[in-house]
Motif scaffolding. Structure first.
Motif, PDB file in Angstrom:
ATOM      1  N   ASN A 175       0.828  -1.209   0.000  1.00 48.19           N
ATOM      2  CA  ASN A 175       0.000   0.000   0.000  1.00 48.19           C
ATOM      3  C   ASN A 175       0.861   1.257   0.000  1.00 48.19           C
ATOM      4  O   ASN A 175       0.552   2.243  -0.687  1.00 48.19           O
ATOM      5  N   ALA A 176       1.939   1.237   0.770  1.00 53.12           N
ATOM      6  CA  ALA A 176       2.832   2.398   0.809  1.00 53.12           C
ATOM      7  C   ALA A 176       3.508   2.603  -0.548  1.00 53.12           C
ATOM      8  O   ALA A 176       3.636   3.740  -1.028  1.00 53.12           O
ATOM      9  N   ALA A 177       3.925   1.508  -1.187  1.00 49.62           N
ATOM     10  CA  ALA A 177       4.596   1.607  -2.481  1.00 49.62           C
ATOM     11  C   ALA A 177       3.641   2.040  -3.586  1.00 49.62           C
ATOM     12  O   ALA A 177       4.066   2.646  -4.586  1.00 49.62           O
ATOM     13  N   LEU A 178       2.355   1.738  -3.417  1.00 51.38           N
ATOM     14  CA  LEU A 178       1.354   2.061  -4.436  1.00 51.38           C
ATOM     15  C   LEU A 178       0.665   3.397  -4.189  1.00 51.38           C
ATOM     16  O   LEU A 178      -0.179   3.813  -4.994  1.00 51.38           O
ATOM     17  N   ALA A 179       1.017   4.073  -3.129  1.00 46.97           N
ATOM     18  CA  ALA A 179       0.270   5.264  -2.697  1.00 46.97           C
ATOM     19  C   ALA A 179       0.197   6.347  -3.765  1.00 46.97           C
ATOM     20  O   ALA A 179      -0.811   7.049  -3.877  1.00 46.97           O
ATOM     21  N   GLU A 180       1.252   6.491  -4.567  1.00 45.72           N
ATOM     22  CA  GLU A 180       1.288   7.564  -5.568  1.00 45.72           C
ATOM     23  C   GLU A 180       0.694   7.142  -6.916  1.00 45.72           C
ATOM     24  O   GLU A 180       0.633   7.950  -7.836  1.00 45.72           O
ATOM     25  N   ASN A 181       0.268   5.901  -7.042  1.00 44.18           N
ATOM     26  CA  ASN A 181      -0.251   5.416  -8.317  1.00 44.18           C
ATOM     27  C   ASN A 181      -1.767   5.576  -8.389  1.00 44.18           C
ATOM     28  O   ASN A 181      -2.471   5.245  -7.431  1.00 44.18           O
ATOM     29  N   PRO A 182      -2.283   6.061  -9.523  1.00 44.31           N
ATOM     30  CA  PRO A 182      -3.733   6.216  -9.659  1.00 44.31           C
ATOM     31  C   PRO A 182      -4.448   4.878  -9.752  1.00 44.31           C
ATOM     32  O   PRO A 182      -3.921   3.920 -10.316  1.00 44.31           O
ATOM     33  N   THR A 183      -5.633   4.818  -9.199  1.00 41.35           N
ATOM     34  CA  THR A 183      -6.463   3.617  -9.300  1.00 41.35           C
ATOM     35  C   THR A 183      -7.423   3.768 -10.468  1.00 41.35           C
ATOM     36  O   THR A 183      -7.711   4.873 -10.921  1.00 41.35           O
ATOM     37  N   ILE A 184      -7.931   2.653 -10.980  1.00 40.98           N
ATOM     38  CA  ILE A 184      -8.826   2.673 -12.134  1.00 40.98           C
ATOM     39  C   ILE A 184      -9.963   1.678 -11.936  1.00 40.98           C
ATOM     40  O   ILE A 184      -9.863   0.730 -11.158  1.00 40.98           O
ATOM     41  N   GLU A 185     -11.044   1.867 -12.631  1.00 43.10           N
ATOM     42  CA  GLU A 185     -12.132   0.906 -12.785  1.00 43.10           C
ATOM     43  C   GLU A 185     -12.384   0.084 -11.531  1.00 43.10           C
ATOM     44  O   GLU A 185     -12.170  -1.135 -11.527  1.00 43.10           O
ATOM     45  N   PRO A 186     -12.837   0.700 -10.460  1.00 45.57           N
ATOM     46  CA  PRO A 186     -13.111  -0.096  -9.256  1.00 45.57           C
ATOM     47  C   PRO A 186     -14.234  -1.098  -9.507  1.00 45.57           C
ATOM     48  O   PRO A 186     -15.073  -0.915 -10.385  1.00 45.57           O
TER      49      PRO A 186
END
Length: 288
Positions: free
Chosen positions: A137-148
């Motif tokens: 989660n910390a490593a992914l914090a800056e990445n945008p999420t898509i299509e929940p």
């Protein structure tokens, strides 16, 4: 590696014949020059010399054609690709872990217990799921999420999705990075599905991250598309290795990625690979 399997390949016999004939020709020419310079000097050992030349030629052909570890060095850029039989997590240097776009980690009901993701959890994080998820989660914090996932098709496990090619870099140990790259999509039934185009895009993003973070140290990756990942087009292990090697070399020609890429193959997969064909392919990348 399956030596016996490689010895049955036409490529082995072609290399054996070519190198043996070349050696026979060179040795015969040398004997002819010697006889011309010192007439009659070879007459007493004529038949024995023929036997020696023939045996030496075949021995040289065997030496050149005999299957070896697949290993190819490149000058431009200065890098190397090795195909290694063994366990991915037993390799030195950094490790690539293929994951889904949800970065699910729970085993065995969501992630297969024999998968690379499962080995990351059990071998590296000693089954501490909370720690692995927190670091992801910390490593992914800056990445945008898509299509929940919608409320009607929510699945067990994680609901947040990321773009294909998203890379989460973990460092559970000093100077050893784990590049977790999303190369397949997870559906609401927790089935991982991918395409060759998606894999190619994901590999390109991966090499960019490796270039930025690896400090040029060796990186190991398994055979992509295996295990529970379902690829829409048929992707045999030999083609998966070719795809990985080719994408790595294309990225390296733009700017050096790392000093060495290890493509790690499980023993049962290695038995089915044509290592001579694979070596020839890696060699061809020097010219393409």
């Amino acid at each position: 590696m399956s030596i016996i399997r490689d010895l049955r390949k036409g490529r082995f016999w072609a290399k054996l014949t070519t190198h043996s004939l070349a050696a026979f020709g060179l040795l015969s020419a040398s004997a002819g020059v010697t006889d011309a310079l010192i007439p009659g000097s070879l007459a007493p050992i004529g038949r024995m010399l023929l036997v020696v030349v023939s045996v030496a030629s075949i021995a040289y052909g065997l030496l050149r054609a005999w299957p070896k570890q697949v290993n190819q060095s490149y000058d431009s850029p200065s890098t190397e690709i090795r195909v290694i039989e063994g366990g991915l997590f037993k390799q030195d240097g950094h490790i690539v872990v293929g994951m889904t776009d949800t970065f699910d980690t729970s085993i065995p009901h969501i992630i297969d217990e024999h998968s690379v993701q499962a080995q990351l959890l059990t071998s590296v994080y000693h089954s501490d799921l909370a720690r692995l998820d927190n670091e992801l989660n910390a490593a992914l914090a800056e990445n945008p999420t898509i299509e929940p996932f919608t409320p009607t098709d929510q699945k067990p496990g994680k609901q947040v999705r990321y773009k294909l090619g998203t890379v989460a870099v973990l460092e559970p140990a000093i100077r050893k990075l784990y590049f977790c790259v999303a190369y397949t999509k997870m559906n609401h039934r927790n089935e991982a599905r991918g395409t060759i185009d998606g894999i190619w895009c994901s590999l390109n993003n991966l090499w960019s991250e490796v270039r930025a973070r690896s400090n040029g140290e060796p990186v190991s990756i398994g055979v992509i598309g295996g295990g529970q990942a379902r690829i829409s087009q048929h992707l045999p292990p030999l083609d998966a290795i070719r795809l990985t090697a080719m994408s790595f070399m294309f990225a390296s020609r733009e700017e050096r990625v790392t000093s060495r890429l290890n493509i790690v193959v499980r023993q049962q997969v290695a038995r089915e690979l044509d290592m001579l064909e694979l070596q020839a392919f890696l060699k061809s990348l020097r010219r393409s």
